[in-house]
Design a protein around this motif. Structure first.
Motif, PDB file in Angstrom:
ATOM      1  N   ASP A 132       0.856  -1.186   0.000  1.00 54.53           N
ATOM      2  CA  ASP A 132       0.000   0.000   0.000  1.00 54.53           C
ATOM      3  C   ASP A 132       0.889   1.231   0.000  1.00 54.53           C
ATOM      4  OD1 ASP A 132      -2.322  -1.488   0.038  1.00 54.53           O
ATOM      5  OD2 ASP A 132      -2.624  -1.295   2.201  1.00 54.53           O
ATOM      6  N   GLY A 133       0.611   2.149  -0.876  1.00 56.42           N
ATOM      7  CA  GLY A 133       1.419   3.363  -0.987  1.00 56.42           C
ATOM      8  C   GLY A 133       2.686   3.175  -1.781  1.00 56.42           C
ATOM      9  N   GLU A 135       5.160   2.181  -5.161  1.00 55.34           N
ATOM     10  CA  GLU A 135       5.243   2.717  -6.512  1.00 55.34           C
ATOM     11  C   GLU A 135       5.738   1.640  -7.466  1.00 55.34           C
ATOM     12  OE1 GLU A 135       6.435   7.189  -6.449  1.00 55.34           O
ATOM     13  OE2 GLU A 135       7.776   6.115  -5.076  1.00 55.34           O
ATOM     14  N   LEU A 159      -7.428   1.208 -12.173  1.00 56.38           N
ATOM     15  CA  LEU A 159      -7.936   2.578 -12.057  1.00 56.38           C
ATOM     16  C   LEU A 159      -8.692   2.817 -10.750  1.00 56.38           C
ATOM     17  CD1 LEU A 159      -9.138   3.083 -15.728  1.00 56.38           C
ATOM     18  CD2 LEU A 159      -7.178   4.182 -14.626  1.00 56.38           C
ATOM     19  N   GLU A 160      -9.382   1.783 -10.244  1.00 60.37           N
ATOM     20  CA  GLU A 160     -10.176   1.957  -9.033  1.00 60.37           C
ATOM     21  C   GLU A 160      -9.381   1.770  -7.740  1.00 60.37           C
ATOM     22  OE1 GLU A 160     -13.466  -0.736  -9.440  1.00 60.37           O
ATOM     23  OE2 GLU A 160     -14.460   0.516 -10.953  1.00 60.37           O
ATOM     24  N   ASP A 161      -8.423   0.850  -7.749  1.00 62.42           N
ATOM     25  CA  ASP A 161      -7.752   0.481  -6.497  1.00 62.42           C
ATOM     26  C   ASP A 161      -6.314   0.977  -6.371  1.00 62.42           C
ATOM     27  OD1 ASP A 161     -10.103  -0.780  -5.864  1.00 62.42           O
ATOM     28  OD2 ASP A 161      -9.376  -2.804  -6.302  1.00 62.42           O
ATOM     29  N   PHE A 162      -5.794   1.597  -7.414  1.00 64.58           N
ATOM     30  CA  PHE A 162      -4.417   2.081  -7.384  1.00 64.58           C
ATOM     31  C   PHE A 162      -4.388   3.540  -7.794  1.00 64.58           C
ATOM     32  CE2 PHE A 162      -4.090  -2.433  -7.643  1.00 64.58           C
ATOM     33  CZ  PHE A 162      -2.949  -2.751  -6.938  1.00 64.58           C
ATOM     34  N   ASP A 163      -3.366   4.241  -7.371  1.00 62.04           N
ATOM     35  CA  ASP A 163      -3.197   5.650  -7.714  1.00 62.04           C
ATOM     36  C   ASP A 163      -2.367   5.715  -8.992  1.00 62.04           C
ATOM     37  OD1 ASP A 163      -3.035   8.387  -7.706  1.00 62.04           O
ATOM     38  OD2 ASP A 163      -1.554   8.483  -6.097  1.00 62.04           O
ATOM     39  N   LEU A 164      -3.021   5.435 -10.109  1.00 59.60           N
ATOM     40  CA  LEU A 164      -2.331   5.410 -11.397  1.00 59.60           C
ATOM     41  C   LEU A 164      -1.913   6.812 -11.777  1.00 59.60           C
ATOM     42  CD1 LEU A 164      -1.493   3.656 -13.824  1.00 59.60           C
ATOM     43  CD2 LEU A 164      -3.736   4.189 -14.835  1.00 59.60           C
ATOM     44  N   HIS A 165      -0.645   6.982 -12.044  1.00 58.58           N
ATOM     45  CA  HIS A 165      -0.106   8.296 -12.351  1.00 58.58           C
ATOM     46  C   HIS A 165      -0.022   8.533 -13.844  1.00 58.58           C
ATOM     47  CE1 HIS A 165       2.980  11.392 -12.944  1.00 58.58           C
ATOM     48  NE2 HIS A 165       2.553  11.888 -11.801  1.00 58.58           N
TER      49      HIS A 165
END
Length: 169
Positions: A132-133, A135, A159-165
């Motif tokens: 979690d958190g 990269e 797209l829903e569960d990760f912070d896609l950059h």
């Protein structure tokens, strides 16, 4: 400085070497690291798996040329080996093999879809082992996340569960 960095398709170790060099650059060539942090960085914090024994051997030599002696740079199939799949990492960097299909879909209960696509399975693997958190930087072929079928479910979860950059195409 104690991030665990993993390459599940390590090849000759290029991503691990670049991660090491990046850390040195950010720590005044390692001068800001304690002796214990430097030891951990060069032996424990950088890990990898490579399927082909000869390529792994080249990777170990390449890492040694950069003063790295990782204790965990194994000959393993990351998609089927439980050793690396049961761990989580702060950073995952990889350029997995692509093209073709696997003989069968890996039997992994941590994968959301069954597919014989190595690209899609490595994306699922990276999602599964990332803390979690954490990269991840991964090179995949054009359009691998934009196909129909299994890719749609993987993309939706990403797209829903990760912070896609960023997705570069």
């Amino acid at each position: 400085h104690d991030d665990e960095i993993h390459d599940p398709a390590a090849g000759t170790g290029g991503f691990l070497i670049h991660a090491f060099e990046h850390i040195l650059e950010k720590t005044d060539q390692g001068a800001e690291l304690s002796r214990e942090e430097r030891r951990a960085l060069t032996t424990e914090n950088l890990t990898g798996a490579e399927l082909v024994p000869e390529t792994r051997r080249l990777g170990l030599m390449n890492l040694a040329l950069h003063n790295l002696q990782p204790q965990n740079f194994d000959v393993a199939n990351s998609l089927t080996s439980r050793e690396h799949a049961n761990r989580s990492y702060d950073v995952v960097l990889t350029n997995p093999p692509y093209g073709g299909t696997q003989p069968e879909s890996p039997a992994r209960d941590d994968f959301m879809v069954e597919t014989r696509s190595p690209e899609q399975n490595f994306v699922q693997h990276a999602m599964s082992i990332l803390r979690d958190g954490g990269e991840c930087g991964m090179v995949v072929p054009d359009g691998v996340l934009f196909q129909s079928g299994a890719a749609e479910r993987i993309r939706k979860n990403l797209l829903e569960d990760f912070d896609l950059h960023t997705v570069l195409v």
